[in-house]
Design an enzyme around this catalytic site. Sequence first.
Site, short mmCIF file in Angstrom:
data_model
loop_
_atom_site.label_atom_id
_atom_site.label_comp_id
_atom_site.label_asym_id
_atom_site.label_seq_id
_atom_site.Cartn_x
_atom_site.Cartn_y
_atom_site.Cartn_z
CB SER A 159 -5.78 36.70 -15.95
OG SER A 159 -6.54 35.60 -16.39
CE LYS A 160 -2.49 28.62 -18.97
NZ LYS A 160 -3.10 27.32 -18.75
NE ARG A 161 -10.68 32.94 -16.26
CZ ARG A 161 -11.32 33.36 -15.19
NH1 ARG A 161 -11.75 34.60 -15.14
NH2 ARG A 161 -11.52 32.57 -14.17
CG ASP A 162 -7.11 38.63 -20.06
OD1 ASP A 162 -8.24 38.32 -20.49
OD2 ASP A 162 -6.93 39.16 -18.96
#
Length: 526
Positions: free
Chosen positions: A259-262
């Site tokens: 995920s781009k969040r991490d």
Amino acid sequence: MFLPMTVPVRTRFAPSPTGYMHIGGMRTALFCWLWARHNRGTFILRIDDTDQQRHVEEALQPIFRAFRWLGLNWDEGPEVGGPFGPYFQSQRSHLYRDAVEKLLASGHAYRDFDTPEQIAADRQAAESQKQNYVTVRRSLDLTPAQQAEWTAQGKPSVVRLLVPRDRKIAVDDAVRGHVEWDCGLMPDPVLMRSDGSFLYNFATVVDDAQMQITHIIRAEEHLTNTAVQALLHEALGNPPPVFAHIPFITAPGSNKKLSKRDLLKLRNSPALKKMFDRADEILPQLGWGDSSTLNPVMVEYYERLGYLPAGILNALSRLGWSLDDKTEHLPLPTVIENFTLDRIVKAPAGFDPEKLQSYQANWMNALPLDEKIDGCLTYLQRKQEVAGTTTPIDREFLGRVVAMLGERLRVFSDILDYPELFLSTDAPLVYDEKAFQQRLVTATEAPGLLTNVRDLLATVEPFDAPTLDKLVHDFVTAEGIKIGQIVHALRIAVTGKAVGAGLFETLALLGRDLCVSRITATLARC
RNA sequence: GGCCCCAUCGUCUAGAGGCCUAGGACAUCGGAUUUUCAGUCCGAGUACAGGGGUUCGAAUCCCCUUGGGGUCACCA
């Protein structure tokens, strides 16, 4: 399976306009596309823009760009149109409204006047009693007159699906098999908000039916949604589509969704760090930002760094799918021909940059020299543009460089690692200082030897690799030294670097004048 | 926590009861070749989560346990 064989296969990929194309999403899209192509069916692109962002058009461009780069064309969708449009959910409200009316009329849905506060309280109450929450359905007890009155007064309400609590809903998923849920445990999902807008879960069902999608291939995280969607299809009287929930891609060395969040974690993961670093090395030279604007979860990262579509496609195809027990290198037509849903692996697959590199290397190797030259030329020219220089690059010379580099060239931008091969005569070399010290300073005999070799190079004929090879070996024999005492010094003198392509080929490529003048310059520095 | 899904080498995978003393690929480690690096060639190690069944026979079927993950919105 459930559809007569005469029904043509139709699949869809439905991205939200997020401003970039996620590599995992691309893999899902690829599987959809492959299944359509395998069956000579139709692949549809539909835009899930129900949250009405302002710059949809802009945010969509990177998505189209990724599809085009990889050569995954869509048969229906934005820009190409089609008989089931429009292909933007934001423009399809009338269809959703009709469907709501239909469900309301048939008693499959109802108006719920409970406030969000009431719902929250119900939920909390259930939770505190350790009971499963289901919708309380107070509005169902309203008389038609009361309902009409409230509606006339403009009292807010949502439309909910009336879940049939006395039974189960099951789906025969093409990759996971039979999955079923107990409807008695499900809250009634909202279909239409109090402001008249619609929920994704509902819009998707209406769209899939209206667009006659036969196979819904999507990521595993949607599996739970499927219970509601299957119920909705049923209530709407739609022929049930085949669901295929493919596993998601995990971050290297983890089992969590990539995920781009991490991003921060990814950047520091050993497996991905190299890829981030490479972005910081290469992208600025090309004026395409750095790892903060393009990172390995985005498809554009690979495009900008000069990966080959064939390499990416091969890697993506093999993530959760295989042809057999040994075939690794798969051209797209082969994948299309053999792609079936039953060979999709159920478990999540980790994204492995190393393996991606190896696929990439394979396809780069298979590329005809001319195409390699074209690819590299693009990068060299782009770099010059950005730097504001205009040294002409000779195509024939570049061809010799590319041939000499051989398998050292994995992606097109790798050509930027060899500026010393393209420098004009008077431009100073950049030296690997550590190697310079070791080979030319600590090795005190090196400058003397180098001087002698330079004088030999000045006159040797012809100036080609075999001759130079012999020349240096003869020199070593005559001097009674080891070959290692001169080749390292020679390489540094001529390229500034400790490593590179074959030494004698490099000398021949650079030519006599450049070799001699660079050795002289290096000697002056010792 | 409820519901749902998943489980073979470090990683991607083959395996749909005997062909499995588990195959391939990437990575790793040796060796050979080479002026270095890369490559190439040869070789090595490494896996069926655990426990019960069913069966003459289980990586393959069933159950349980464990572990991991997903999802529980008037988000998509």
